[in-house]
Scaffold this motif. Structure first.
Motif, short mmCIF file in Angstrom:
data_model
loop_
_atom_site.label_atom_id
_atom_site.label_comp_id
_atom_site.label_asym_id
_atom_site.label_seq_id
_atom_site.Cartn_x
_atom_site.Cartn_y
_atom_site.Cartn_z
N ARG B 39 -28.73 35.42 -20.15
CA ARG B 39 -28.04 36.71 -20.12
C ARG B 39 -26.56 36.50 -19.82
O ARG B 39 -26.20 35.68 -18.99
N PRO B 40 -25.72 37.25 -20.48
CA PRO B 40 -24.29 37.11 -20.17
C PRO B 40 -23.99 37.65 -18.78
O PRO B 40 -24.63 38.60 -18.32
N LEU B 41 -23.03 37.06 -18.15
CA LEU B 41 -22.64 37.55 -16.83
C LEU B 41 -21.57 38.62 -17.00
O LEU B 41 -20.74 38.53 -17.90
N PRO B 42 -21.59 39.62 -16.15
CA PRO B 42 -20.49 40.58 -16.18
C PRO B 42 -19.20 39.90 -15.75
O PRO B 42 -19.21 38.80 -15.20
N GLU B 43 -18.11 40.59 -16.01
CA GLU B 43 -16.84 39.97 -15.66
C GLU B 43 -16.72 39.76 -14.16
O GLU B 43 -16.12 38.79 -13.70
N ARG B 44 -17.30 40.66 -13.43
CA ARG B 44 -17.24 40.55 -11.98
C ARG B 44 -18.61 40.75 -11.38
O ARG B 44 -19.42 41.50 -11.94
N PRO B 45 -18.86 40.14 -10.27
CA PRO B 45 -20.12 40.39 -9.58
C PRO B 45 -20.22 41.84 -9.16
O PRO B 45 -19.21 42.47 -8.83
N THR B 75 -14.64 37.59 -4.32
CA THR B 75 -15.64 36.72 -4.92
C THR B 75 -15.63 35.38 -4.22
O THR B 75 -14.57 34.89 -3.86
N PRO B 76 -16.77 34.83 -4.02
CA PRO B 76 -16.77 33.49 -3.44
C PRO B 76 -15.89 32.58 -4.26
O PRO B 76 -15.90 32.61 -5.48
N GLY B 77 -15.16 31.77 -3.59
CA GLY B 77 -14.27 30.87 -4.29
C GLY B 77 -12.84 31.34 -4.25
O GLY B 77 -11.93 30.59 -4.57
N VAL B 78 -12.65 32.56 -3.86
CA VAL B 78 -11.29 33.07 -3.80
C VAL B 78 -10.88 33.23 -2.35
O VAL B 78 -11.24 34.17 -1.67
N THR B 79 -10.18 32.28 -1.89
CA THR B 79 -9.69 32.34 -0.53
C THR B 79 -8.57 33.36 -0.46
O THR B 79 -7.72 33.39 -1.35
N PRO B 80 -8.55 34.20 0.55
CA PRO B 80 -7.46 35.17 0.64
C PRO B 80 -6.10 34.50 0.55
O PRO B 80 -5.83 33.54 1.26
N GLY B 81 -5.31 34.98 -0.39
CA GLY B 81 -3.98 34.41 -0.55
C GLY B 81 -3.93 33.22 -1.48
O GLY B 81 -2.86 32.76 -1.85
N ALA B 82 -5.08 32.73 -1.88
CA ALA B 82 -5.08 31.55 -2.73
C ALA B 82 -5.00 31.95 -4.19
O ALA B 82 -5.35 33.07 -4.56
N THR B 83 -4.52 31.07 -5.01
CA THR B 83 -4.46 31.32 -6.44
C THR B 83 -5.75 30.84 -7.08
O THR B 83 -6.22 29.75 -6.79
N PHE B 88 -12.44 31.37 -15.97
CA PHE B 88 -13.82 30.96 -16.12
C PHE B 88 -14.46 31.69 -17.29
O PHE B 88 -14.34 32.89 -17.41
N ASP B 89 -15.08 30.95 -18.14
CA ASP B 89 -15.87 31.53 -19.22
C ASP B 89 -17.23 30.86 -19.16
O ASP B 89 -17.37 29.68 -19.50
N ALA B 102 -19.19 26.22 -9.73
CA ALA B 102 -20.32 26.55 -8.88
C ALA B 102 -19.99 27.72 -7.96
O ALA B 102 -20.81 28.63 -7.76
N VAL B 103 -18.79 27.69 -7.43
CA VAL B 103 -18.36 28.79 -6.55
C VAL B 103 -18.32 30.10 -7.32
O VAL B 103 -18.74 31.15 -6.83
N PHE B 104 -17.81 30.01 -8.54
CA PHE B 104 -17.75 31.21 -9.38
C PHE B 104 -19.16 31.78 -9.60
O PHE B 104 -19.40 32.98 -9.42
#
Lengths: 177, 214
Positions: B39-45, B75-83, B88-89, B102-104
């Motif tokens: 199944r395709p994943l939505p753009e965001r959780p 989203t996991p993998g996005v540290t506040p303030g981090a780029t 991801f596709d 994996a974090v995504f």
């Protein structure tokens, strides 16, 4: 001199090919489930033959590999190895021609030997080279250091003792299988 | 004729041993039919992800979205303030995925679109720590007919996207578990190759909001 070189080459081919077959079989036997998955990905065999093949192919490789290394029934073992390799090559070629996506060929289990895991022309070349290695023992015999040669030598010794003429006996030691 | 006899004898020997081996090994599971695409994943959780403690949702709106990022804030993998390191596709994800991928994917655990599977064979390793939300399914459990396998199959549809990990390195355990899952129809799976060794370290170092279940 040419005969000596041919015997040495045949011996080396036996050992290398036998060793590769045993190595490949060992990795397949580690995890038949993974090998069955690889077979299925090829879409070459009907589903009811996949499980049989997952056990049969590695053991065919073991038998052929042991016989080749020992030089016991060397010609028959080389033919068996050649047929196995021919089958694998046809399956890989079919996958490449039809564009069937296969992640791993499963040839050496999870290991990468010379070629990348995904089937490619590299696998075909590798298999053809291995088939050539199988061809040499078929044509010239097992060469040196083979059990077939020991048996042939024993027969020749017996014939020499019986008839007093080595020419009445079977071929030179190490050439018959 | 002699060589043909020997050839047939070798065939018979090999097939006999294979028969015994298959009997000793137990049944393999072969799934029929064409492979599934997943199944395709939505753009965001759809839901906020877990934080390391596992009892508090991640803060979703503490910073604005990165304009060029597929991964949303919170989203996991996005540290506040981090780029966000890259786009991801998920359709391009291969058999092996790295930490960022994996974090995504971990961000979709709560939506049920993705499940993480801990393939480590030793249960004490799992109990000592594992990726938050991961289900323990080792190859041994499949072979032994462990009830958790049936529970897993009853809980997740066969087109769920599975991320399998073990300790790290070559990690044959992940491969073995993946093969068994595929034979049961779970064909959309990735191996997080560096596994727990990397996750347990980087999650701590980078303060990523993905969990380590105690």
């Amino acid at each position: 001199m040419g005969r000596v070189i041919a015997d040495i080459l045949a011996m080396v081919c036996r050992w290398v090919l036998g060793g590769l077959l045993l190595f490949a079989a060992w990795h397949k036997l580690q995890d038949p489930q993974s090998f069955a998955e690889s077979i299925r990905a090829f879409k070459f065999l009907p589903d009811h033959l996949i499980i049989v093949s997952a056990f049969a192919f590695p053991w065919l490789e073991v038998v052929a590999g042991v016989c080749l290394v020992l030089g016991w029934w060397g010609r028959a073992a080389a033919v068996l190895a050649g047929l196995l390799l021919a089958g694998f090559t046809v399956a890989i070629a079919r996958v490449l021609i039809l564009g069937i996506p296969v992640g791993e060929c499963g040839c050496f289990g999870k290991l990468k030997i010379v070629c990348e895991p995904a089937p490619s022309i590299c696998h075909i070349i590798r298999n053809v080279l291995m088939m050539l290695m199988a061809l040499l023992p078929v044509v010239v015999g097992g060469g040196y250091l083979c059990l077939d040669g020991l048996c042939a030598g024993k027969r020749r010794t017996n014939a020499t003792a019986a008839y007093g003429d080595p020419s009445l006996s079977t071929p030179v030691a190490g050439k018959s299988s | 004729m002699k060589h043909l006899t020997r050839f047939l004898a070798m065939l018979g020997l090999a097939l006999s041993v294979a028969l015994v081996h298959s009997w000793v090994h137990g049944p393999l599971v072969v799934r029929t039919g064409d492979p599934k695409a997943g199944r395709p994943l939505p753009e965001r959780p759809e839901t906020a992800a877990r934080d390391p403690s596992g009892d508090r949702p991640a803060q979703a709106n503490d910073e604005p979205d990165q304009p060029d990022a597929t991964v949303p804030r919170g989203t996991p993998g996005v540290t506040p303030g981090a780029t966000v390191p890259r786009q991801f596709d998920v359709t391009t994800f291969g058999k092996f995925i790295d930490f960022d991928e994996a974090v995504f994917l971990h961000g979709f655990i709560d939506s049920g679109l993705v499940v993480f599977v801990d393939a480590r064979s030793r249960e004490d390793h799992y109990t000592a720590g594992h990726i938050a939300g991961a289900v323990r399914l080792s190859a041994d459990m499949f072979d032994a007919g462990h009830p958790d396998v049936d529970m897993f199959m009853g809980s997740y549809p066969d087109d769920v996207r599975i991320v399998i990990y073990c300790s790290g390195g070559d990690c044959d355990e992940s491969e073995s578990t993946r093969a068994r899952l595929m034979m049961r129809g779970y064909e959309v799976s990735h191996i997080y190759k560096n596994g727990w060794d990397e996750w347990s370290v980087r999650v701590g170092l980078e303060k990523i909001r993905v969990g380590i279940d105690p």
